[in-house]
Design a protein around this motif. Structure first.
Motif, short mmCIF file in Angstrom:
data_model
loop_
_atom_site.label_atom_id
_atom_site.label_comp_id
_atom_site.label_asym_id
_atom_site.label_seq_id
_atom_site.Cartn_x
_atom_site.Cartn_y
_atom_site.Cartn_z
N GLY A 1 0.64 -1.37 0.24
CA GLY A 1 -0.72 -0.22 -0.18
C GLY A 1 1.13 1.17 0.34
O GLY A 1 2.12 1.22 -0.11
N TYR A 2 0.12 2.41 -0.05
CA TYR A 2 0.65 3.16 0.78
C TYR A 2 2.04 3.57 1.94
O TYR A 2 0.96 3.61 3.08
CB TYR A 2 -0.42 4.43 0.71
N LEU A 3 2.65 4.66 2.63
CA LEU A 3 3.56 4.49 3.12
C LEU A 3 4.43 5.66 3.03
O LEU A 3 4.25 6.47 2.25
CB LEU A 3 4.60 3.29 3.08
N ILE A 4 4.38 6.70 4.27
CA ILE A 4 5.41 7.28 4.32
C ILE A 4 6.55 7.25 4.92
O ILE A 4 7.14 6.41 5.19
CB ILE A 4 4.66 8.87 5.57
N THR A 5 7.92 7.67 3.69
CA THR A 5 8.98 7.95 4.37
C THR A 5 9.96 9.14 4.56
O THR A 5 9.90 9.62 3.88
CB THR A 5 9.86 6.68 2.76
N ILE A 6 11.07 8.37 5.61
CA ILE A 6 11.46 9.52 6.01
C ILE A 6 13.26 9.15 5.69
O ILE A 6 13.33 7.29 5.99
CB ILE A 6 11.60 10.34 7.23
N PHE B 1 6.52 4.69 7.41
CA PHE B 1 5.36 4.55 8.58
C PHE B 1 4.22 4.43 7.53
O PHE B 1 3.91 5.09 7.10
CB PHE B 1 5.37 6.20 9.82
N LYS B 2 3.40 4.15 8.30
CA LYS B 2 1.97 4.01 8.39
C LYS B 2 0.90 5.92 8.84
O LYS B 2 1.02 5.17 10.20
CB LYS B 2 1.09 2.80 8.35
N SER B 3 -0.13 6.56 8.18
CA SER B 3 -0.78 7.37 8.27
C SER B 3 -2.18 7.25 8.09
O SER B 3 -1.96 6.62 7.12
CB SER B 3 -0.40 8.86 8.21
N ASP C 1 -6.28 5.94 4.26
CA ASP C 1 -7.17 6.51 3.33
C ASP C 1 -7.11 5.78 1.80
O ASP C 1 -8.40 5.71 1.34
CB ASP C 1 -8.06 7.86 3.69
N LEU C 2 -6.21 6.28 1.47
CA LEU C 2 -5.55 5.97 0.14
C LEU C 2 -5.75 3.84 -0.32
O LEU C 2 -5.71 3.76 -1.41
CB LEU C 2 -3.86 6.56 0.25
N ASP C 3 -5.42 3.22 1.19
CA ASP C 3 -5.45 2.16 0.91
C ASP C 3 -6.59 1.80 0.73
O ASP C 3 -6.95 1.10 0.09
CB ASP C 3 -4.99 1.65 2.48
N ARG C 4 -7.60 3.34 0.77
CA ARG C 4 -9.43 1.80 0.76
C ARG C 4 -9.52 2.71 -0.21
O ARG C 4 -10.83 1.90 -0.40
CB ARG C 4 -10.07 2.84 2.37
N HIS C 5 -9.34 3.91 -0.45
CA HIS C 5 -9.86 4.58 -1.40
C HIS C 5 -9.82 3.99 -2.94
O HIS C 5 -10.34 4.08 -4.08
CB HIS C 5 -10.40 6.08 -1.20
#
Length: 978
Positions: free
Chosen positions: A540-545, A574-576, A581-585
């Motif tokens: 899915g969609y992840l935040i990366t730093i 990380f997941k936020s 919301d992106l994973d769901r929609h």
């Protein structure tokens, strides 16, 4: 669909560069017409312009796949056979025709001749038998497999675990695998293609619908595409319904198949051995395919039939080798163990161009037909194809043969879900090539009586094939598939949902960049500058730093609502709530795209399988057409003519030639033949000037003559011409009348092997014994110098016995051609010259002036010119020394050989000593004269009977006489009187 891992350092609010999508926005901007294959040669190769290197690799890979498939099928013939109390039953799987052949239980002879015939005729790569079969049967089976020639299977065949020096694997299986109940259950579970095996050659199909409409218009449907991936058939199309294509009501088709299998099994209820062999064979095939990763509910075959040995010519393995029907030679590559076809009849005739055609050609060579209508149908086809006015059409057919791949293997791969881009290309090219070949065939002159032409034209619906080809071409994006390393890609416009997903995926980078900016807006500046939003398939969609100490501490980033996922050396993920919301929609786009493409391909596979029966029928017809065109090409190239076939046991050849020998010499001398099975059952045709035809034709020709005069070539050419006529090919002769020949047996060459445990002469005797037990009036037997492998007198005796036995069969005598150097059996009266056999010899010309020359080097050695011409009568000499002189033996050796040969033949061995007197020393000559004088005195001595009362005086007198014989001394005995 794979996705490349993100870069180790991502820029703020950016997406790592993903692997290009199958249809990116940039690709959609291209002109759609440049990416479509059209019906025509110019457009067929348009795909190659995208990536010539990859296209070349794809073509090479397809060719290798075809070669591998062809080799595997040749090597994959499996025979299950067993015997109980002298009865034999068997089952054979032929991967070339994809059929099961069974032999009903039969009582074999004490020498297991039926078993030998089966093995030699089927030439399996694997033999399965029961470990508890008859001991004599197992011993014979093992010996027979060891005697098979290695080149009888394939010029490229190579397997492990061989028996002897052949390619055959012999496996002993437990008795429980040969139980009849288990075999009956296995046969009942067979999946048999509808309309193939139980229709007795009749096609159960409806007539063509003359109102067939493709529904494609000109180009309207091509440009508009389809609204749904599963609506390929939602056009105004009338599809022809055939049994080969399958009944729409699958239950009815399945029930019909079950009834036919049940009826077939009921007819074989008394053949328990055969049914058990079928079970063992199917169990072996299932295990083999499972080991290769092929998962299936049951074995699929094209048909189930009885083995009918009376429908094929039985050619023993010795004939295949000695006549050079097959001939392996080492590969040119250094260190390679592979072999290739050498100078052989199969090598010069097999110019077939399709993989299935080459396999079928080998089957025709191994099992020539005895069905007169089949043979004449092939001759009709070759006669049509060889016409000058048909050459342009034949050239067009041959040019399109390059599009015909091994469609049987390709269909199996596509049906199993393992179809690659090259497989889909092969299907498309097969459909395209079949239509092009059909158009060329329709332009043939005098094609009305050619059976294979009608068979091919009736094998498929050209409109249905064209429809399928356009469907495949419209669905598969050939250019894009090649750019993605051969992954099968779907064209845009095929499915609205798929196009929508692709558009989302193409705009995903910019969308995620804007989302990353929104997320970073509320974050501290030092954190926001390194933040990215990325998408991973299945994650899915992840935040990366950037990775930093204590990055896994939940309290450190928990304040932002982030849940730690995983960390790499430089990045943390990380997941936020935004990511969820992106994973769901939006969801996992790549997985959605892959699933949708798979669904579309499955629907496309269904359309292909609807025409599977027609494709297989067309492939079989094309393979036969390829073989017959190859026959026509070889006949045109080598100037062969059509033979006349008859059911009478006759062989009349006018000016016959050896098909291989004539290629190796500048001038070949043709010779005629006239043979009739039995004695004088058919009178010769007065209009045919066949050599050696006297008042009556004979069943045997006994050929004598000098060494190197062409006797063996003549024998082989008679056998090869007979063989070629039965496979449906034209023959090298001016004219030929060939009767159906049920068995072709030879005793020409001896194949020795340490694994056989037999001497060379014992092998010869085994060949003769097998022939004498199995010959019929319709058989042809070729004997080349039988009896030469042992002492001359014993060999001559065996030769006379065999000849008299064959001629003594009367009207049951087979056709026999014999070559021998035992001329003395006729000169000495051991064989009568009045036997019902034709005596002939190979003509030579002797230079008498050379034989009578006073030169020490040439005296007694004749100069011989070989005419290679058949003439009536008996030859009296083999002229061996004349032949030896041609190969450089010294004159001294030749003179001595001539003297010894003359002395032995005239029983004058004393002449050998006298001829050496000139070479003796003076002492040796004196000694020889003394010995001669002693011998003469002994011969002239007369001894009377002892008189009564002589006693000691008689003994002394005898001593005096012996002293006189030895020394010439003693009085009163010079005249030799008493």
């Amino acid at each position: 669909m794979s996705h490349r891992a993100p870069s180790t350092r991502a820029t703020p609010a950016s997406l790592p560069s993903p692997t290009p999508a199958p249809h990116s926005l940039a690709r959609d901007d291209l002109d759609d017409t440049t990416r479509k294959l059209r019906w025509g040669d110019a457009q067929v190769h348009e795909v190659d312009e995208v990536d010539d290197g990859h296209a070349a690799r794809t073509a090479q890979g397809q060719q290798e796949d075809d070669e591998v498939g062809e080799r595997d099928e040749v090597e994959g013939g499996v025979l299950a056979i067993t015997s109980v109390k002298g009865k034999v039953g068997c089952c054979f799987y032929d991967p070339v025709t994809d059929k099961l052949s069974v032999l009903e239980d039969q009582q074999d002879s004490a020498d297991w001749d039926l078993t030998a015939l089966l093995v030699e005729q089927l030439l399996p790569a694997t033999v399965i038998t029961s470990s508890t079969a008859d001991a004599a049967f197992l011993e014979t089976l093992d010996a027979q497999l060891a005697a098979l020639p290695a080149n009888a299977f394939s010029s490229a065949a190579s397997t492990s675990g061989v028996t002897g020096d052949t390619n055959t694997r012999l496996e002993y299986r437990p008795t429980r695998e040969f139980y009849a109940g288990q075999g009956k259950y296995a046969l009942s579970q067979l999946h048999i293609h509808e309309g193939g095996w139980y229709a007795s050659g009749e096609r159960e199909r409806d007539d063509f619908d003359s109102g067939y409409d493709s529904g494609l218009g000109v180009d309207g449907d091509l440009e508009q595409g389809f609204n749904d991936a599963y609506a390929f058939d939602d056009r105004p199309t009338k599809r022809r319904k055939t049994s080969a294509a399958g009944n729409p009501d699958g239950e009815v088709s399945r029930r019909n198949q079950e009834l036919r299998v049940e009826a077939f099994l009921n007819s074989l209820c008394t053949s328990s051995l055969m049914v058990g062999c079928a079970g063992a064979l199917l169990n072996h095939l299932h295990k083999t395919r499972s080991d290769l990763g092929e998962l299936s509910d049951g074995i699929q075959v094209k048909g189930l039939e009885l083995i009918k040995l009376d429908k094929i010519m039985l050619v023993n393995s010795d004939a295949l080798t000695s006549l050079q029907i097959f001939q392996d030679e080492a590969h040119a590559a250094t260190g390679s163990s592979a072999t290739k076809e050498g100078l052989s009849l199969f090598g010069i005739v097999n110019i077939a161009r399709t993989p299935l055609g080459k396999l079928l050609m080998r089957q025709w060579f191994i099992r020539p037909s005895l069905e007169l209508d089949v043979i004449e149908a092939r001759h009709d086809a070759v006669e049509c194809f060889i016409r000058d006015e048909n050459q342009p059409a034949i050239d067009a057919v041959e040019a399109n043969f390059k599009h015909i791949k091994n469609v049987r293997r390709v269909l199996k791969a596509i049906a199993s879900g393992d179809g690659s881009l090259s497989d889909w290309q092969a299907i498309w090219m097969f459909v395209y090539g079949s239509i092009q070949i059909r158009d060329a065939i329709l332009s043939l002159e005098h094609r009305q009586s050619v059976e294979i032409v009608d068979k091919f034209l009736d094998s498929f619906d050209s409109l249905a094939f064209k429809d399928l080809g356009e469907i495949i071409n419209n669905v598969i994006d050939w250019q894009e598939s090649q750019l993605t390393q051969g992954k099968v890609c779907i064209r845009p416009g095929i499915d609205a949902e798929l196009d929508k997903l692709r558009r989302r995926y193409a705009g995903l980078e910019s969308f995620l960049s804007s989302v990353a900016k929104d997320v970073a807006f509320d974050l501290p500046r030092e954190l926001a500058k390194d933040l990215s939003l990325v998408y991973f398939p299945q994650l899915g969609y992840l935040i990366t730093i950037a990775n930093e100490p204590n990055v896994t501490d939940a309290d450190k980033y928990g304040a932002f609502g982030w849940d730690f996922q995983f960390v790499t050396e430089q990045q943390a993920y990380f997941k936020s709530s935004k990511c969820r919301d992106l994973d769901r929609h939006i969801g996992d786009l790549q997985c959605f795209i892959s699933d949708k493409e798979i669904e579309i391909l499955h629907a496309l596979v269904g359309h292909v399988l609807e025409l599977q029966g027609q494709m297989l029928s067309a492939a079989d017809a094309l393979a036969e057409l390829d073989c017959l065109i190859a026959f026509a090409g070889a006949s045109r190239l080598y100037d062969w003519v059509r033979p006349v076939m008859t059911e009478d046991a006759v062989c009349k050849i006018i000016k016959g030639r050896h098909p291989l020998a004539e290629l190796c010499v500048e001038t070949f001398v043709p010779n005629g033949t006239s043979l009739v099975g039995g004695q004088a059952t058919i009178k010769p045709d007065s209009e045919q000037e066949v050599e050696l035809c006297g008042d009556e034709d004979k069943s045997m020709i006994i050929l004598t003559g000098a060494n190197f005069s062409g006797k063996s070539v003549y024998l082989k050419q008679v056998a090869l011409i007979t063989f070629m006529a039965h496979i449906g090919c034209f023959v090298p002769a001016e004219d030929a009348l060939i009767g159906l020949t049920d068995r072709l047996m030879t005793r020409v060459s001896t194949r020795e092997s340490v694994t056989r445990g037999s001497s060379a002469f014992m092998i010869d005797l085994q060949q003769i014994a097998f022939a004498l037990r199995n010959l019929t009036p319709r058989s042809l037997l070729v004997l080349d110098e039988f009896g030469k492998g042992t002492e001359a007198d014993d060999g001559a005796g065996l030769f006379c016995g065999v000849i008299e036995h064959l001629l003594g069969l009367g009207r049951d005598a087979p056709r026999v051609v014999v070559a021998t150097h035992f001329q003395h059996v006729f000169l000495n009266g051991l064989l009568s010259r009045k036997l019902p056999a034709t005596l002939a010899h190979m003509e030579i010309r002797v230079d008498e002036s050379t034989a009578g020359s006073s030169s020490a080097e040439t005296k007694g050695v004749e100069s011989v010119a070989y005419l290679y011409r058949l003439a009536p009568g008996l030859a009296l000499s083999s002229h061996a020394t004349s032949l030896a002189s041609l190969f450089g033996l010294s004159p001294d050796v030749l003179l001595r050989a001539e003297e010894v040969s003359h002395a032995v033949s005239t029983f004058s061995l004393d002449a050998l000593a006298l001829s050496d007197e000139a070479q003796m020393s003076a002492a040796e000559r004196d000694e020889l004269r003394e010995v001669e004088a002693c011998a003469r005195r002994f011969v002239g001595l007369e001894l009377g009977a002892a008189r009564e009362g002589e006693g000691q005086d008689g003994v002394e007198e005898l001593k005096e006489r012996l002293r006189w014989v030895l020394d010439g001394e003693g009085g009163g005995f010079e005249d030799g009187t008493t």
